[in-house]
Design an enzyme around this catalytic site. Structure first.
Site, PDB file in Angstrom:
ATOM      1  N   LYS A  78     -28.140 -39.581 -69.949  1.00  0.00           N
ATOM      2  CA  LYS A  78     -28.201 -39.841 -71.393  1.00  0.00           C
ATOM      3  C   LYS A  78     -27.615 -38.713 -72.231  1.00  0.00           C
ATOM      4  CE  LYS A  78     -31.923 -43.082 -70.914  1.00  0.00           C
ATOM      5  NZ  LYS A  78     -33.314 -43.461 -71.154  1.00  0.00           N
ATOM      6  N   ASP A 115     -34.337 -45.441 -77.335  1.00  0.00           N
ATOM      7  CA  ASP A 115     -35.592 -45.180 -76.608  1.00  0.00           C
ATOM      8  C   ASP A 115     -36.755 -44.819 -77.532  1.00  0.00           C
ATOM      9  OD1 ASP A 115     -34.850 -45.639 -73.966  1.00  0.00           O
ATOM     10  OD2 ASP A 115     -34.188 -43.570 -73.633  1.00  0.00           O
ATOM     11  N   GLY A 142     -33.636 -36.879 -71.832  1.00  0.00           N
ATOM     12  CA  GLY A 142     -33.110 -37.772 -72.856  1.00  0.00           C
ATOM     13  C   GLY A 142     -34.180 -38.652 -73.472  1.00  0.00           C
TER      14      GLY A 142
HETATM   15  N1  LIG Z   1     -39.542 -47.631 -70.209  1.00  0.00           N
HETATM   16  C1  LIG Z   1     -38.344 -47.400 -70.709  1.00  0.00           C
HETATM   17  O1  LIG Z   1     -37.817 -48.170 -71.536  1.00  0.00           O
HETATM   18  C2  LIG Z   1     -37.624 -46.149 -70.317  1.00  0.00           C
HETATM   19  C3  LIG Z   1     -36.618 -45.655 -71.161  1.00  0.00           C
HETATM   20  C4  LIG Z   1     -35.998 -44.478 -70.795  1.00  0.00           C
HETATM   21  C5  LIG Z   1     -36.332 -43.825 -69.626  1.00  0.00           C
HETATM   22  N2  LIG Z   1     -37.291 -44.335 -68.825  1.00  0.00           N
HETATM   23  C6  LIG Z   1     -37.687 -43.615 -67.602  1.00  0.00           C
HETATM   24  O2  LIG Z   1     -38.046 -42.306 -67.981  1.00  0.00           O
HETATM   25  C7  LIG Z   1     -37.709 -41.357 -66.985  1.00  0.00           C
HETATM   26  C8  LIG Z   1     -36.905 -40.191 -67.579  1.00  0.00           C
HETATM   27  O3  LIG Z   1     -35.645 -40.670 -68.043  1.00  0.00           O
HETATM   28  P1  LIG Z   1     -34.602 -39.694 -68.786  1.00  0.00           P
HETATM   29  O4  LIG Z   1     -33.433 -40.534 -69.102  1.00  0.00           O
HETATM   30  O5  LIG Z   1     -35.276 -38.931 -69.863  1.00  0.00           O
HETATM   31  O6  LIG Z   1     -34.228 -38.705 -67.602  1.00  0.00           O
HETATM   32  P2  LIG Z   1     -33.687 -37.192 -67.692  1.00  0.00           P
HETATM   33  O7  LIG Z   1     -32.944 -36.954 -68.957  1.00  0.00           O
HETATM   34  O8  LIG Z   1     -32.997 -36.983 -66.393  1.00  0.00           O
HETATM   35  O9  LIG Z   1     -35.028 -36.305 -67.741  1.00  0.00           O
HETATM   36  C9  LIG Z   1     -35.890 -36.273 -66.656  1.00  0.00           C
HETATM   37  C10 LIG Z   1     -37.165 -35.539 -67.007  1.00  0.00           C
HETATM   38  O10 LIG Z   1     -38.060 -35.607 -65.879  1.00  0.00           O
HETATM   39  C11 LIG Z   1     -38.363 -34.286 -65.433  1.00  0.00           C
HETATM   40  N3  LIG Z   1     -38.480 -34.265 -63.980  1.00  0.00           N
HETATM   41  C12 LIG Z   1     -37.657 -34.869 -63.077  1.00  0.00           C
HETATM   42  N4  LIG Z   1     -38.070 -34.644 -61.829  1.00  0.00           N
HETATM   43  C13 LIG Z   1     -39.192 -33.875 -61.926  1.00  0.00           C
HETATM   44  C14 LIG Z   1     -40.077 -33.301 -60.982  1.00  0.00           C
HETATM   45  N5  LIG Z   1     -39.903 -33.461 -59.673  1.00  0.00           N
HETATM   46  N6  LIG Z   1     -41.128 -32.573 -61.438  1.00  0.00           N
HETATM   47  C15 LIG Z   1     -41.314 -32.414 -62.783  1.00  0.00           C
HETATM   48  N7  LIG Z   1     -40.501 -32.923 -63.711  1.00  0.00           N
HETATM   49  C16 LIG Z   1     -39.446 -33.652 -63.304  1.00  0.00           C
HETATM   50  C17 LIG Z   1     -37.223 -33.449 -65.929  1.00  0.00           C
HETATM   51  O11 LIG Z   1     -37.626 -32.095 -65.975  1.00  0.00           O
HETATM   52  P3  LIG Z   1     -36.523 -30.880 -65.900  1.00  0.00           P
HETATM   53  O12 LIG Z   1     -36.020 -30.702 -67.296  1.00  0.00           O
HETATM   54  O13 LIG Z   1     -37.312 -29.766 -65.376  1.00  0.00           O
HETATM   55  O14 LIG Z   1     -35.436 -31.362 -64.945  1.00  0.00           O
HETATM   56  C18 LIG Z   1     -36.975 -34.067 -67.309  1.00  0.00           C
HETATM   57  O15 LIG Z   1     -37.952 -33.648 -68.235  1.00  0.00           O
HETATM   58  C19 LIG Z   1     -36.965 -42.153 -65.930  1.00  0.00           C
HETATM   59  O16 LIG Z   1     -37.863 -42.491 -64.899  1.00  0.00           O
HETATM   60  C20 LIG Z   1     -36.529 -43.396 -66.646  1.00  0.00           C
HETATM   61  O17 LIG Z   1     -36.395 -44.503 -65.775  1.00  0.00           O
HETATM   62  C21 LIG Z   1     -37.949 -45.489 -69.152  1.00  0.00           C
END
Ligand SMILES: NC(=O)c1ccc[n+]([C@@H]2O[C@H](COP(=O)([O-])OP(=O)(O)OC[C@H]3O[C@@H](n4cnc5c(N)ncnc54)[C@H](OP(=O)(O)O)[C@@H]3O)[C@@H](O)[C@H]2O)c1
Length: 266
Positions: A78, A115, A142
């Protein structure tokens, strides 16, 4: 969905994509294709599994595809995607990330970020208002950024950010303070004590055996626990065990589907 026919893909069909890594778990293809079919639109969305290192090349290639209409962007792209586009909506610019891209006929790419409003709509659908809430937010990616700005817009009282990579949490806090002077933002440790709403906006819970995104031991039964991972996660189970009201992840996506189609194909 009963009553919805399969899309017939012909030479004139518009191409939509979802860009992510991993992608097999993504729910947007089913929901968006159902919305396209229900509206009788000649367009189809397909999943594209794209590694982070390849994102720029894929976006450049899609820009050159004349019947490519746009894409949904999911983790981990994102923020990187927003930097590759020609134009961003105010929401996407504020957050520094986008989750939907639209390609116009000339190949210009515009991004927006749905989002945050999707999360607030899902919270309200479950009967909870963001106004005056003290919020604990796990994550600073994101989706977390979008949620943080939306909560500020909708009058949350205070926000505590907790992220694995502390510098990323600090960076989000700084952007929030700069954009919303007066909004009480802090970066803190692992527990949501003394908060009204605790949110998982990390990707923890997506895989079996993932750790909880925060220390759930001090969750009080009146704290609302919102999950954005679209799955029956250990956090949801733990919150229910403690008697907390919960908000699941799927409604946040459902609330965005019509706007995704609208933004790409309008
Ligand atoms: N329900 C919905 O409509 C919706 C919408 C958007 C996203 N989502 C879900 O939300 C999640 C995040 O999406 P995103 O786009 O924000 O992803 P992103 O930008 O890649 O951010 C990922 C986040 O998760 C953390 N993280 C990842 N692996 C981790 C671990 N092993 N231990 C601790 N923290 C960890 C990261 O921390 P660091 O900064 O330390 O890497 C970061 O804060 C995904 O699972 C996505 O499918 C759902």
């Amino acid at each position: 969905v009963s009553g919805v026919t399969q899309p017939t893909i012909g030479g004139g069909t518009g191409l939509l994509a979802i860009l992510g890594d991993p992608i097999a778990h993504a729910q947007a293809p089913t929901l968006v294709n159902a919305a396209l079919a229900a509206r009788g639109l000649d367009a189809v969305l397909v999943p594209l599994h794209v590694r982070a290192a390849e994102l720029a090349r894929v976006v450049a290639a899609l820009r050159a595809v004349q019947n490519f209409r746009g894409a949904v962007v999911t983790m981990p792209h994102k923020e990187a995607a927003a930097a590759l586009l020609d134009e961003l909506s105010p929401e996407a610019r504020e957050v520094g990330a986008c989750n939907v891209i639209r390609r116009d006929a000339g190949g210009r790419l515009k991004g927006t970020m749905l989002d945050g409003e999707g999360f607030v709509a899902a919270l309200r659908r479950a009967g909870h208002e963001p106004r005056a809430k003290r919020v604990f937010l796990a994550g600073a990616g994101g989706a977390a950024g979008a949620i943080a700005f939306a909560l500020a817009r909708h009058g949350a009282a205070a926000l505590t950010i907790h992220n694995r990579t502390a510098a990323r949490g600090e960076a989000l806090a700084s952007r929030l303070r700069a954009a919303r002077p007066g909004f009480d933002v802090r970066v803190a440790g692992a527990g949501p004590a003394a908060h009204d709403l605790a949110i998982n906006a990390t990707s923890l819970g997506l895989r079996d055996g993932d750790a909880l995104p925060f220390d759930a031991r001090d969750l009080r039964p009146e704290t609302i626990v919102a999950e954005i991972v679209i799955r029956a996660t250990p956090l949801l189970a733990e919150a229910r065990r403690r008697g907390c009201p919960v908000v699941e992840g799927r409604p946040m996506l459902e609330e965005q589907v019509e706007q995704m189609v609208e933004f790409i194909l309008r």
